[in-house]
Design a protein around this motif. Structure first.
Motif, PDB file in Angstrom:
ATOM      1  N   ALA A 219       0.842  -1.221   0.000  1.00 14.53           N
ATOM      2  CA  ALA A 219       0.000   0.000   0.000  1.00 14.53           C
ATOM      3  C   ALA A 219       0.866   1.255   0.000  1.00 14.53           C
ATOM      4  CB  ALA A 219      -0.929   0.003   1.207  1.00 14.53           C
ATOM      5  N   ASP A 220       2.002   1.187   0.696  1.00 14.93           N
ATOM      6  CA  ASP A 220       2.891   2.363   0.753  1.00 14.93           C
ATOM      7  C   ASP A 220       3.447   2.735  -0.623  1.00 14.93           C
ATOM      8  OD1 ASP A 220       2.444   2.702   3.428  1.00 14.93           O
ATOM      9  OD2 ASP A 220       4.228   1.596   4.091  1.00 14.93           O
ATOM     10  N   GLN A 221       3.423   1.775  -1.542  1.00 18.17           N
ATOM     11  CA  GLN A 221       3.895   2.074  -2.906  1.00 18.17           C
ATOM     12  C   GLN A 221       2.795   2.720  -3.760  1.00 18.17           C
ATOM     13  OE1 GLN A 221       5.563  -1.521  -4.696  1.00 18.17           O
ATOM     14  NE2 GLN A 221       6.307  -2.179  -2.682  1.00 18.17           N
ATOM     15  N   HIS A 222       1.565   2.744  -3.222  1.00 15.97           N
ATOM     16  CA  HIS A 222       0.427   3.305  -3.969  1.00 15.97           C
ATOM     17  C   HIS A 222      -0.348   4.295  -3.091  1.00 15.97           C
ATOM     18  CE1 HIS A 222       1.096   0.150  -6.982  1.00 15.97           C
ATOM     19  NE2 HIS A 222       1.202  -0.694  -5.974  1.00 15.97           N
ATOM     20  N   PRO A 223       0.336   5.367  -2.616  1.00 20.23           N
ATOM     21  CA  PRO A 223      -0.323   6.291  -1.677  1.00 20.23           C
ATOM     22  C   PRO A 223      -1.466   7.074  -2.338  1.00 20.23           C
ATOM     23  CG  PRO A 223       1.759   7.210  -2.436  1.00 20.23           C
ATOM     24  CD  PRO A 223       1.686   5.820  -2.994  1.00 20.23           C
ATOM     25  N   LYS A 224      -2.488   7.366  -1.536  1.00 21.32           N
ATOM     26  CA  LYS A 224      -3.597   8.176  -2.062  1.00 21.32           C
ATOM     27  C   LYS A 224      -3.225   9.650  -1.941  1.00 21.32           C
ATOM     28  CE  LYS A 224      -8.363   9.580  -1.366  1.00 21.32           C
ATOM     29  NZ  LYS A 224      -8.055  11.009  -1.166  1.00 21.32           N
ATOM     30  N   PRO A 225      -3.321  10.422  -3.028  1.00 24.35           N
ATOM     31  CA  PRO A 225      -3.047  11.857  -2.918  1.00 24.35           C
ATOM     32  C   PRO A 225      -4.123  12.553  -2.082  1.00 24.35           C
ATOM     33  CG  PRO A 225      -3.858  11.325  -5.115  1.00 24.35           C
ATOM     34  CD  PRO A 225      -3.703  10.022  -4.379  1.00 24.35           C
ATOM     35  N   PRO A 226      -3.750  13.595  -1.333  1.00 22.73           N
ATOM     36  CA  PRO A 226      -4.768  14.319  -0.551  1.00 22.73           C
ATOM     37  C   PRO A 226      -5.714  15.100  -1.483  1.00 22.73           C
ATOM     38  CG  PRO A 226      -2.639  15.435  -0.424  1.00 22.73           C
ATOM     39  CD  PRO A 226      -2.408  14.163  -1.177  1.00 22.73           C
ATOM     40  N   ASN A 227      -6.841  15.501  -0.955  1.00 29.66           N
ATOM     41  CA  ASN A 227      -7.801  16.364  -1.674  1.00 29.66           C
ATOM     42  C   ASN A 227      -8.361  15.766  -2.968  1.00 29.66           C
ATOM     43  OD1 ASN A 227      -7.075  18.246   0.313  1.00 29.66           O
ATOM     44  ND2 ASN A 227      -5.363  18.953  -0.956  1.00 29.66           N
ATOM     45  N   VAL A 228      -8.325  14.445  -3.082  1.00 27.10           N
ATOM     46  CA  VAL A 228      -8.971  13.814  -4.239  1.00 27.10           C
ATOM     47  C   VAL A 228     -10.039  12.866  -3.702  1.00 27.10           C
ATOM     48  CG1 VAL A 228      -8.646  12.341  -6.274  1.00 27.10           C
ATOM     49  CG2 VAL A 228      -6.803  13.843  -5.553  1.00 27.10           C
TER      50      VAL A 228
ATOM     51  N   GLY B 279      -6.530   8.691 -16.207  1.00 28.49           N
ATOM     52  CA  GLY B 279      -5.769   7.476 -15.947  1.00 28.49           C
ATOM     53  C   GLY B 279      -4.657   7.649 -14.935  1.00 28.49           C
ATOM     54  N   HIS B 280      -3.956   8.803 -15.006  1.00 31.89           N
ATOM     55  CA  HIS B 280      -2.791   8.986 -14.122  1.00 31.89           C
ATOM     56  C   HIS B 280      -3.179   9.147 -12.653  1.00 31.89           C
ATOM     57  CE1 HIS B 280      -3.545  13.257 -13.527  1.00 31.89           C
ATOM     58  NE2 HIS B 280      -3.672  13.411 -14.840  1.00 31.89           N
ATOM     59  N   ALA B 281      -4.484   9.358 -12.377  1.00 33.62           N
ATOM     60  CA  ALA B 281      -4.925   9.564 -10.987  1.00 33.62           C
ATOM     61  C   ALA B 281      -5.355   8.265 -10.313  1.00 33.62           C
ATOM     62  CB  ALA B 281      -6.089  10.559 -10.974  1.00 33.62           C
ATOM     63  N   LEU B 282      -5.368   7.163 -11.060  1.00 36.63           N
ATOM     64  CA  LEU B 282      -6.041   5.956 -10.570  1.00 36.63           C
ATOM     65  C   LEU B 282      -5.149   4.932  -9.854  1.00 36.63           C
ATOM     66  CD1 LEU B 282      -8.563   5.313 -13.470  1.00 36.63           C
ATOM     67  CD2 LEU B 282      -9.165   5.548 -11.059  1.00 36.63           C
ATOM     68  N   ASP B 283      -3.853   5.182  -9.785  1.00 40.17           N
ATOM     69  CA  ASP B 283      -2.948   4.176  -9.209  1.00 40.17           C
ATOM     70  C   ASP B 283      -3.397   3.641  -7.838  1.00 40.17           C
ATOM     71  OD1 ASP B 283      -0.231   2.755  -8.934  1.00 40.17           O
ATOM     72  OD2 ASP B 283      -0.267   4.085  -7.206  1.00 40.17           O
ATOM     73  N   PRO B 284      -3.669   4.510  -6.837  1.00 39.37           N
ATOM     74  CA  PRO B 284      -4.058   3.970  -5.530  1.00 39.37           C
ATOM     75  C   PRO B 284      -5.400   3.234  -5.568  1.00 39.37           C
ATOM     76  CG  PRO B 284      -4.336   6.363  -5.559  1.00 39.37           C
ATOM     77  CD  PRO B 284      -3.625   5.989  -6.831  1.00 39.37           C
ATOM     78  N   VAL B 285      -6.305   3.708  -6.441  1.00 41.15           N
ATOM     79  CA  VAL B 285      -7.627   3.070  -6.562  1.00 41.15           C
ATOM     80  C   VAL B 285      -7.469   1.634  -7.049  1.00 41.15           C
ATOM     81  CG1 VAL B 285      -9.818   3.131  -7.819  1.00 41.15           C
ATOM     82  CG2 VAL B 285      -8.812   5.253  -6.978  1.00 41.15           C
TER      83      VAL B 285
ATOM     84  N   THR C   9      -2.298   4.547   4.635  1.00 34.56           N
ATOM     85  CA  THR C   9      -2.222   3.075   4.715  1.00 34.56           C
ATOM     86  C   THR C   9      -2.887   2.574   5.995  1.00 34.56           C
ATOM     87  OG1 THR C   9      -0.229   2.968   3.369  1.00 34.56           O
ATOM     88  CG2 THR C   9      -0.612   1.127   4.852  1.00 34.56           C
ATOM     89  N   ASP C  10      -2.611   3.257   7.118  1.00 31.55           N
ATOM     90  CA  ASP C  10      -3.223   2.830   8.392  1.00 31.55           C
ATOM     91  C   ASP C  10      -4.748   2.920   8.332  1.00 31.55           C
ATOM     92  OD1 ASP C  10      -0.806   2.221   9.468  1.00 31.55           O
ATOM     93  OD2 ASP C  10      -0.559   4.129  10.545  1.00 31.55           O
ATOM     94  N   ALA C  11      -5.255   3.996   7.723  1.00 27.48           N
ATOM     95  CA  ALA C  11      -6.710   4.167   7.592  1.00 27.48           C
ATOM     96  C   ALA C  11      -7.299   3.077   6.695  1.00 27.48           C
ATOM     97  CB  ALA C  11      -7.028   5.550   7.017  1.00 27.48           C
ATOM     98  N   LEU C  12      -6.526   2.675   5.684  1.00 28.05           N
ATOM     99  CA  LEU C  12      -6.970   1.604   4.786  1.00 28.05           C
ATOM    100  C   LEU C  12      -7.094   0.287   5.560  1.00 28.05           C
ATOM    101  CD1 LEU C  12      -7.574   0.395   1.971  1.00 28.05           C
ATOM    102  CD2 LEU C  12      -5.100   0.140   1.641  1.00 28.05           C
ATOM    103  N   ILE C  13      -6.104  -0.003   6.390  1.00 31.14           N
ATOM    104  CA  ILE C  13      -6.138  -1.245   7.191  1.00 31.14           C
ATOM    105  C   ILE C  13      -7.367  -1.254   8.109  1.00 31.14           C
ATOM    106  CG2 ILE C  13      -4.934  -2.607   8.960  1.00 31.14           C
ATOM    107  CD1 ILE C  13      -3.484  -2.752   6.290  1.00 31.14           C
ATOM    108  N   VAL C  14      -7.615  -0.108   8.766  1.00 29.50           N
ATOM    109  CA  VAL C  14      -8.775   0.013   9.669  1.00 29.50           C
ATOM    110  C   VAL C  14     -10.073  -0.238   8.882  1.00 29.50           C
ATOM    111  CG1 VAL C  14     -10.132   1.640  11.065  1.00 29.50           C
ATOM    112  CG2 VAL C  14      -7.638   1.559  11.309  1.00 29.50           C
ATOM    113  N   ALA C  15     -10.164   0.373   7.696  1.00 26.28           N
ATOM    114  CA  ALA C  15     -11.371   0.222   6.864  1.00 26.28           C
ATOM    115  C   ALA C  15     -11.543  -1.235   6.420  1.00 26.28           C
ATOM    116  CB  ALA C  15     -11.286   1.135   5.640  1.00 26.28           C
ATOM    117  N   LEU C  16     -10.423  -1.882   6.079  1.00 25.25           N
ATOM    118  CA  LEU C  16     -10.495  -3.285   5.641  1.00 25.25           C
ATOM    119  C   LEU C  16     -10.937  -4.199   6.787  1.00 25.25           C
ATOM    120  CD1 LEU C  16      -7.276  -3.499   3.420  1.00 25.25           C
ATOM    121  CD2 LEU C  16      -9.630  -3.818   2.629  1.00 25.25           C
ATOM    122  N   GLU C  17     -10.371  -3.949   7.976  1.00 24.14           N
ATOM    123  CA  GLU C  17     -10.729  -4.790   9.126  1.00 24.14           C
ATOM    124  C   GLU C  17     -12.209  -4.632   9.483  1.00 24.14           C
ATOM    125  OE1 GLU C  17      -7.550  -3.672  11.799  1.00 24.14           O
ATOM    126  OE2 GLU C  17      -6.438  -5.527  11.328  1.00 24.14           O
TER     127      GLU C  17
END
Length: 550
Positions: A13-22, A35-41, A104-112
């Motif tokens: 996940a750290d290799q695919h960080p979500k940009p802020p304000n999107v 297309g260039h905005a979709l990497d973390p998605v 990444t931490d927020a993603l883990i919380v959401a997944l759990e």
């Protein structure tokens, strides 16, 4: 119970960080943006697809990377459920939630939380099949998606570069393999074989079919159409145009189904190719939409859109069920949206039940499932025909009592194979149209004259907040802002054959106005008068007031 592979997820996940304000939103077409905005998605969708599979006992889930008819810089991703249908609506919110986890931490919380709330058994296997269209941004996005699969230890099958309908077909074929409901061989070759074999049976004994020109939108449909042409041989000669899949900027550019439908004219690249009276059709960028057209003797362009396809196909299927002696056992119904032309609705309602539902494929598909044979097409050329499990059973066990009934029954059975019942499919629908034209001995002219389209106009009004607009009756009437519908009704009454409705866009702060009337000038005038009412009601942006308001 097995727990989430948190370390593996964190590392990737750290290799695919979500940009802020999107903010990302999973809509009818999945996630779709530049297309260039979709990497973390993509990474997060990979994880979600694995969880969806585990939730469904290891059934295979599909993932398609495409932006369909959108311009080339856009891309997107959508999930496909086990029967080849769109992702269950409740999971759209889960997809949106995961895509917007800020860290990444927020993603883990959401997944759990997701695993706990949905009681997902993580010890179940995760299986996915995935594919992409020809967009230049595709390979990098696929790599991000694969990291999501890897993080979850999913068993992933890469179907390569193919059309959206093929991916839907593969999902259903994989999940029904070896069962009595087997949908076909789970390969692109199996798909082509299934469609072409059924088509050849359906047109056997008919006069030779004249060549068909296909505008492939410079997209992935060009690859599949070329393979299909080889399977069909001289049964129907296909003339492929706009096949430049490696030319940057060519995809959907001044060609394709969306271009033809919105501009209501021939793609410029076809002007020197198409001869008067010859049939032609356009696919979109991922080959799930289809629009037909022809030039008359004076070189005038005539469009045969999704409404025209629905009318042609539905009437043919109704006649076949009658000829087979099954009309008292099988109900054929048609599903439309408010955008369907009034001319088509009138023609169809005289022949079979017609239901109107809100805009969006998922609404049409769901409503079509309530009929024994459900036909749905949006005016934009996306649609298919669904045969219920009971109907398929009936067709396989029915004993015809005359040779004519037997012939009609065989035609119906072959139709179930030429039609891709998982999703709208331009190539499958094209073969379906050609079958009906061959059986009816129609050219484009006879087809076009089944009914006359009422002149219509679509206008966009830019507003500060589209959420002020609420609708009912399948989006045909406004309930908010209060009092506006009464003003619209009063206005519409002044026009012969008048009909108009207003609905908020699902994706941007605009309101869409659709109007019809008996005469072109009146349809235009009605559309702009309605737009003016909307504008005055909510104080639209003065800088964006269309100059054509009357």
């Amino acid at each position: 119970m097995t727990s989430l592979p948190v370390d593996a997820i964190k590392a990737l996940a750290d290799q695919h960080p979500k940009p802020p304000n999107v903010v990302f939103q999973y809509g009818t077409a999945g996630f779709r943006t530049l297309g260039h905005a979709l990497d973390p998605v993509m990474f997060r969708v990979g994880i979600l697809a694995a969880l969806r599979s585990k939730r469904l006992d290891g059934k295979t889930i599909g993932v398609m990377v495409t932006a369909s008819h959108n311009p080339e810089p856009d891309n997107g991703v959508k999930l496909v459920d086990p029967r080849g249908e769109m992702l269950e609506a409740a999971w759209e919110a889960h997809a949106t939630n995961l895509a917007n986890a800020p860290t990444t931490d927020a993603l883990i919380v959401a997944l759990e939380a997701l695993v706990q709330n949905l009681r997902i058994d993580l010890s179940k296997p995760a299986r996915v099949v995935y594919a992409r269209d020809t967009r230049p941004s595709g390979p990098a996005l696929i790599a991000s998606l694969e990291d999501g699969f890897k993080a979850m230890g999913a068993e992933a099958r890469n179907a390569g570069v193919t059309t959206t309908p093929v991916l839907h077909y593969l999902v259903k074929a994989i999940n029904t393999k070896g069962t009595k409901d087997s949908y076909g061989d789970d390969s692109e070759e199996g798909y082509l074989q299934k469609l072409s074999t059924a088509f050849k049976k359906l047109v056997a004994g008919k006069p030779a079919i004249p060549p068909l020109v296909i505008d492939c939108a410079n997209g992935v449909g060009a690859i599949l159409a070329e393979k299909l042409a080889k399977h069909l041989g001289d049964t129907i000669p296909l003339i492929l145009q706009n096949t430049a899949i490696d030319t940057l900027g060519a995809l959907n550019n001044a060609c394709g189904a969306d271009y033809v439908k919105t501009s209501q004219k021939l793609p410029p690249s076809l002007s020197s190719v198409l001869k008067p009276g010859q049939r032609a059709c356009s696919l979109d960028g991922d080959a799930d939409r289809l629009i037909y057209y022809y030039l008359d003797d004076r070189g005038q362009f005539h469009m045969l859109d999704g409404d025209k396809i629905a009318a042609l196909v539905a009437a043919f299927i109704v006649d076949l069920t009658k000829s087979a002696g099954l009309d008292d056992q099988i109900q054929v119904g048609i599903v439309q949206t408010a955008y369907a032309n009034g001319g088509s609705t009138k023609y169809l309602s005289e022949r079979l039940p017609v239901k109107c539902v809100p805009t969006g494929v998922k609404h049409l598909h769901h409503a079509a499932e309530h009929y024994d044979i459900g036909v749905y097409f949006e005016a934009n050329g996306h649609g298919t025909v669904l045969f219920s499990p009971d109907t398929l059973e009936k067709l396989s066990t029915y004993q015809p009592s005359t040779p004519a009934q037997s012939t009609a029954l065989n035609h119906l059975i072959n139709l179930t194979n030429v039609i891709n019942q998982t999703v709208g499919d331009a190539l499958s629908d094209m073969l379906l149209v050609e079958v009906v034209l061959a059986h009816r001995s129609y050219t484009g002219v006879e087809w076009d004259s089944l009914y006359v389209d009422l002149p219509n106009r679509l206008v966009k009004v830019v507003v500060a907040d589209r959420n002020l607009f609420k609708t009912e009756d399948a989006e045909r009437r406004l309930v908010s802002p209060p009092g506006l519908q009464a003003k619209l009704d009063e206005l519409v009454r002044r026009y012969e054959g008048g009909r108009a409705f207003v609905r908020p866009s699902g994706t941007e702060d605009v309101v869409r106005v659709y109007a019809e009337a008996a005469v072109r000038a009146q349809a235009d005038e009605l559309a702009f008068r309605v737009a003016g009412l909307v504008y005055d009601e909510v104080g639209g942006d003065p800088a964006k007031r269309p100059s054509e308001f009357l």
